[in-house]
Design a protein around this motif. Structure first.
Motif, PDB file in Angstrom:
ATOM      1  N   ASP A 211     -10.542 -60.907  10.033  1.00 46.01           N
ATOM      2  CA  ASP A 211      -9.775 -62.151  10.196  1.00 46.01           C
ATOM      3  C   ASP A 211     -10.493 -63.122  11.124  1.00 46.01           C
ATOM      4  OD1 ASP A 211      -7.471 -62.488   8.649  1.00 46.01           O
ATOM      5  OD2 ASP A 211      -6.271 -61.198   9.940  1.00 46.01           O
ATOM      6  N   GLU A 212     -10.982 -62.627  12.241  1.00 47.28           N
ATOM      7  CA  GLU A 212     -11.664 -63.488  13.208  1.00 47.28           C
ATOM      8  C   GLU A 212     -12.925 -64.113  12.604  1.00 47.28           C
ATOM      9  OE1 GLU A 212     -12.215 -60.946  16.610  1.00 47.28           O
ATOM     10  OE2 GLU A 212     -10.071 -60.999  17.110  1.00 47.28           O
ATOM     11  N   ALA A 213     -13.683 -63.327  11.844  1.00 46.01           N
ATOM     12  CA  ALA A 213     -14.896 -63.846  11.215  1.00 46.01           C
ATOM     13  C   ALA A 213     -14.557 -64.932  10.197  1.00 46.01           C
ATOM     14  CB  ALA A 213     -15.669 -62.710  10.543  1.00 46.01           C
ATOM     15  N   LEU A 214     -13.504 -64.713   9.429  1.00 45.73           N
ATOM     16  CA  LEU A 214     -13.125 -65.688   8.407  1.00 45.73           C
ATOM     17  C   LEU A 214     -12.512 -66.941   9.026  1.00 45.73           C
ATOM     18  CD1 LEU A 214     -11.804 -63.253   5.655  1.00 45.73           C
ATOM     19  CD2 LEU A 214     -14.096 -64.255   5.905  1.00 45.73           C
ATOM     20  N   GLN A 215     -11.779 -66.781  10.105  1.00 48.56           N
ATOM     21  CA  GLN A 215     -11.248 -67.949  10.824  1.00 48.56           C
ATOM     22  C   GLN A 215     -12.393 -68.798  11.375  1.00 48.56           C
ATOM     23  OE1 GLN A 215      -8.587 -66.275  13.722  1.00 48.56           O
ATOM     24  NE2 GLN A 215      -6.966 -65.917  12.223  1.00 48.56           N
ATOM     25  N   ALA A 216     -13.402 -68.152  11.911  1.00 46.54           N
ATOM     26  CA  ALA A 216     -14.567 -68.879  12.426  1.00 46.54           C
ATOM     27  C   ALA A 216     -15.273 -69.616  11.289  1.00 46.54           C
ATOM     28  CB  ALA A 216     -15.525 -67.911  13.121  1.00 46.54           C
ATOM     29  N   PHE A 217     -15.373 -68.997  10.138  1.00 48.44           N
ATOM     30  CA  PHE A 217     -15.966 -69.638   8.958  1.00 48.44           C
ATOM     31  C   PHE A 217     -15.188 -70.902   8.598  1.00 48.44           C
ATOM     32  CE2 PHE A 217     -16.017 -69.576   4.134  1.00 48.44           C
ATOM     33  CZ  PHE A 217     -17.292 -70.088   3.982  1.00 48.44           C
ATOM     34  N   GLU A 218     -13.869 -70.801   8.576  1.00 47.39           N
ATOM     35  CA  GLU A 218     -13.022 -71.956   8.268  1.00 47.39           C
ATOM     36  C   GLU A 218     -13.230 -73.076   9.295  1.00 47.39           C
ATOM     37  OE1 GLU A 218      -9.058 -70.387   8.224  1.00 47.39           O
ATOM     38  OE2 GLU A 218      -9.527 -69.024   6.574  1.00 47.39           O
ATOM     39  N   ARG A 219     -13.262 -72.712  10.564  1.00 48.33           N
ATOM     40  CA  ARG A 219     -13.473 -73.718  11.623  1.00 48.33           C
ATOM     41  C   ARG A 219     -14.847 -74.378  11.478  1.00 48.33           C
ATOM     42  NH1 ARG A 219     -11.215 -69.738  14.850  1.00 48.33           N
ATOM     43  NH2 ARG A 219     -13.273 -69.149  15.612  1.00 48.33           N
ATOM     44  N   ASP A 220     -15.859 -73.551  11.249  1.00 53.36           N
ATOM     45  CA  ASP A 220     -17.220 -74.081  11.101  1.00 53.36           C
ATOM     46  C   ASP A 220     -17.302 -75.061   9.941  1.00 53.36           C
ATOM     47  OD1 ASP A 220     -17.919 -72.408  13.197  1.00 53.36           O
ATOM     48  OD2 ASP A 220     -18.987 -70.954  11.941  1.00 53.36           O
ATOM     49  N   LEU A 221     -16.709 -74.704   8.818  1.00 56.41           N
ATOM     50  CA  LEU A 221     -16.718 -75.610   7.664  1.00 56.41           C
ATOM     51  C   LEU A 221     -15.946 -76.886   7.960  1.00 56.41           C
ATOM     52  CD1 LEU A 221     -16.218 -73.406   4.477  1.00 56.41           C
ATOM     53  CD2 LEU A 221     -18.133 -74.906   5.002  1.00 56.41           C
ATOM     54  N   GLY A 222     -14.774 -76.734   8.571  1.00 55.45           N
ATOM     55  CA  GLY A 222     -13.948 -77.894   8.891  1.00 55.45           C
ATOM     56  C   GLY A 222     -14.647 -78.870   9.814  1.00 55.45           C
TER      57      GLY A 222
END
Length: 135
Positions: A45-56
Protein backbone atom coordinates in the motif's frame (compact mmCIF):
# COMPACT_ATOMS: atom_id res chain seq x y z
CA UNK A 1 -10.05 5.12 -9.58
CA UNK A 2 -7.83 2.08 -9.76
CA UNK A 3 -8.20 -0.20 -6.77
CA UNK A 4 -4.92 -0.99 -5.07
CA UNK A 5 -4.29 -4.75 -5.09
CA UNK A 6 -3.94 -4.95 -1.28
CA UNK A 7 -7.62 -3.92 -1.08
CA UNK A 8 -8.50 -6.95 -3.22
CA UNK A 9 -6.30 -9.18 -1.09
CA UNK A 10 -7.89 -7.93 2.13
CA UNK A 11 -11.34 -8.55 0.66
CA UNK A 12 -10.31 -12.11 -0.18
CA UNK A 13 -9.06 -12.62 3.34
CA UNK A 14 -12.33 -11.32 4.77
CA UNK A 15 -14.33 -13.66 2.51
CA UNK A 16 -12.18 -16.59 3.58
CA UNK A 17 -12.75 -15.69 7.25
CA UNK A 18 -16.53 -15.56 6.65
CA UNK A 19 -16.44 -18.97 4.97
CA UNK A 20 -14.41 -20.42 7.83
CA UNK A 21 -16.82 -18.97 10.39
CA UNK A 22 -19.81 -20.35 8.46
CA UNK A 23 -18.17 -23.75 8.19
CA UNK A 24 -18.30 -23.71 4.39
CA UNK A 25 -14.52 -23.78 4.05
CA UNK A 26 -12.30 -26.50 5.43
CA UNK A 27 -9.61 -24.90 7.64
CA UNK A 28 -6.99 -26.96 5.80
CA UNK A 29 -7.92 -25.10 2.60
CA UNK A 30 -7.52 -21.67 4.17
CA UNK A 31 -4.24 -19.88 3.68
CA UNK A 32 -4.79 -16.30 2.68
CA UNK A 33 -3.50 -14.93 5.98
CA UNK A 34 -0.18 -16.65 5.29
CA UNK A 35 -0.09 -15.36 1.71
CA UNK A 36 -0.89 -11.81 2.76
CA UNK A 37 0.67 -10.90 6.09
CA UNK A 38 -0.08 -7.38 7.27
CA UNK A 39 3.53 -6.37 6.65
CA UNK A 40 3.18 -7.25 2.94
CA UNK A 41 -0.17 -5.47 2.66
CA UNK A 42 1.06 -2.33 4.43
CA UNK A 43 4.34 -2.12 2.51
CA UNK A 44 2.60 -2.65 -0.83
CA UNK A 45 0.00 0.00 0.00
CA UNK A 46 2.74 2.46 0.93
CA UNK A 47 4.63 1.81 -2.32
CA UNK A 48 1.50 2.30 -4.40
CA UNK A 49 0.50 5.44 -2.51
CA UNK A 50 3.95 6.88 -3.21
CA UNK A 51 3.51 6.00 -6.90
CA UNK A 52 0.19 7.88 -6.95
CA UNK A 53 1.75 10.91 -5.23
CA UNK A 54 4.74 10.90 -7.58
CA UNK A 55 2.50 10.79 -10.64
CA UNK A 56 0.19 13.46 -9.26
CA UNK A 57 3.13 15.79 -8.69
CA UNK A 58 4.14 15.56 -12.34
CA UNK A 59 1.00 16.93 -13.92
CA UNK A 60 1.58 15.94 -17.54
CA UNK A 61 4.69 13.78 -17.38
CA UNK A 62 7.15 13.41 -20.21
CA UNK A 63 7.99 9.88 -21.31
CA UNK A 64 11.18 9.97 -19.25
CA UNK A 65 9.29 11.17 -16.17
CA UNK A 66 6.62 8.49 -16.60
CA UNK A 67 9.20 5.74 -16.93
CA UNK A 68 11.18 7.11 -14.00
CA UNK A 69 8.02 6.93 -11.88
CA UNK A 70 7.34 3.39 -13.08
CA UNK A 71 10.93 2.43 -12.27
CA UNK A 72 10.65 3.80 -8.73
CA UNK A 73 7.46 1.90 -7.90
CA UNK A 74 8.83 -1.30 -9.41
CA UNK A 75 12.03 -1.00 -7.38
CA UNK A 76 9.96 -0.43 -4.22
CA UNK A 77 7.88 -3.50 -5.03
CA UNK A 78 11.05 -5.51 -5.73
CA UNK A 79 12.27 -4.68 -2.22
CA UNK A 80 8.97 -5.81 -0.75
CA UNK A 81 8.92 -9.01 -2.81
CA UNK A 82 12.37 -10.04 -1.64
CA UNK A 83 10.73 -10.79 1.70
CA UNK A 84 12.83 -8.61 3.96
CA UNK A 85 9.96 -6.10 4.38
CA UNK A 86 7.11 -8.58 4.30
CA UNK A 87 7.90 -11.42 6.67
CA UNK A 88 9.10 -13.64 3.83
CA UNK A 89 5.89 -13.27 1.80
CA UNK A 90 6.01 -12.11 -1.79
CA UNK A 91 4.10 -11.78 -5.03
CA UNK A 92 2.96 -14.76 -7.06
CA UNK A 93 1.51 -14.74 -10.57
CA UNK A 94 -1.92 -13.40 -9.61
CA UNK A 95 -0.44 -10.63 -7.50
CA UNK A 96 2.02 -9.70 -10.24
CA UNK A 97 -0.79 -9.38 -12.76
CA UNK A 98 -2.83 -7.22 -10.37
CA UNK A 99 0.14 -4.96 -9.65
CA UNK A 100 0.93 -4.48 -13.34
CA UNK A 101 -2.73 -3.78 -14.11
CA UNK A 102 -2.85 -1.27 -11.26
CA UNK A 103 0.26 0.54 -12.56
CA UNK A 104 -1.26 0.72 -16.05
CA UNK A 105 -4.64 1.96 -14.78
CA UNK A 106 -3.07 4.54 -12.49
CA UNK A 107 -0.91 5.90 -15.30
CA UNK A 108 -4.00 6.14 -17.50
CA UNK A 109 -5.93 7.95 -14.76
CA UNK A 110 -3.10 10.48 -14.62
CA UNK A 111 -3.39 11.20 -18.34
CA UNK A 112 -0.67 8.91 -19.64
CA UNK A 113 -1.48 7.06 -22.87
CA UNK A 114 0.23 3.84 -21.82
CA UNK A 115 0.01 2.15 -25.22
CA UNK A 116 1.62 5.16 -26.91
CA UNK A 117 4.21 5.48 -24.14
CA UNK A 118 5.22 1.85 -24.60
CA UNK A 119 5.20 2.08 -28.39
CA UNK A 120 7.56 5.06 -28.31
CA UNK A 121 10.00 2.83 -26.39
CA UNK A 122 9.51 -0.05 -28.81
CA UNK A 123 7.87 -2.32 -26.22
CA UNK A 124 4.40 -3.71 -25.65
CA UNK A 125 2.02 -2.12 -23.19
CA UNK A 126 2.31 -5.14 -20.88
CA UNK A 127 6.09 -4.76 -20.79
CA UNK A 128 6.42 -1.30 -19.21
CA UNK A 129 7.66 -2.71 -15.89
CA UNK A 130 9.88 -5.47 -17.28
CA UNK A 131 13.15 -3.55 -17.39
CA UNK A 132 13.26 -3.34 -13.58
CA UNK A 133 10.79 -5.95 -12.35
CA UNK A 134 12.11 -8.93 -10.37
CA UNK A 135 8.76 -10.16 -9.09
Amino acid sequence: MAIRPPENWRAGMAEEARELAAGTLDPECAGMAELYPESLLRATDEALQAFERDLGALGEPSDDQAFDTIKHVVLRLNAIDDGSHSGGAGYDTGEREQLCEYIDETLTEHGVDVAALAARRGIGRADITDEWREW
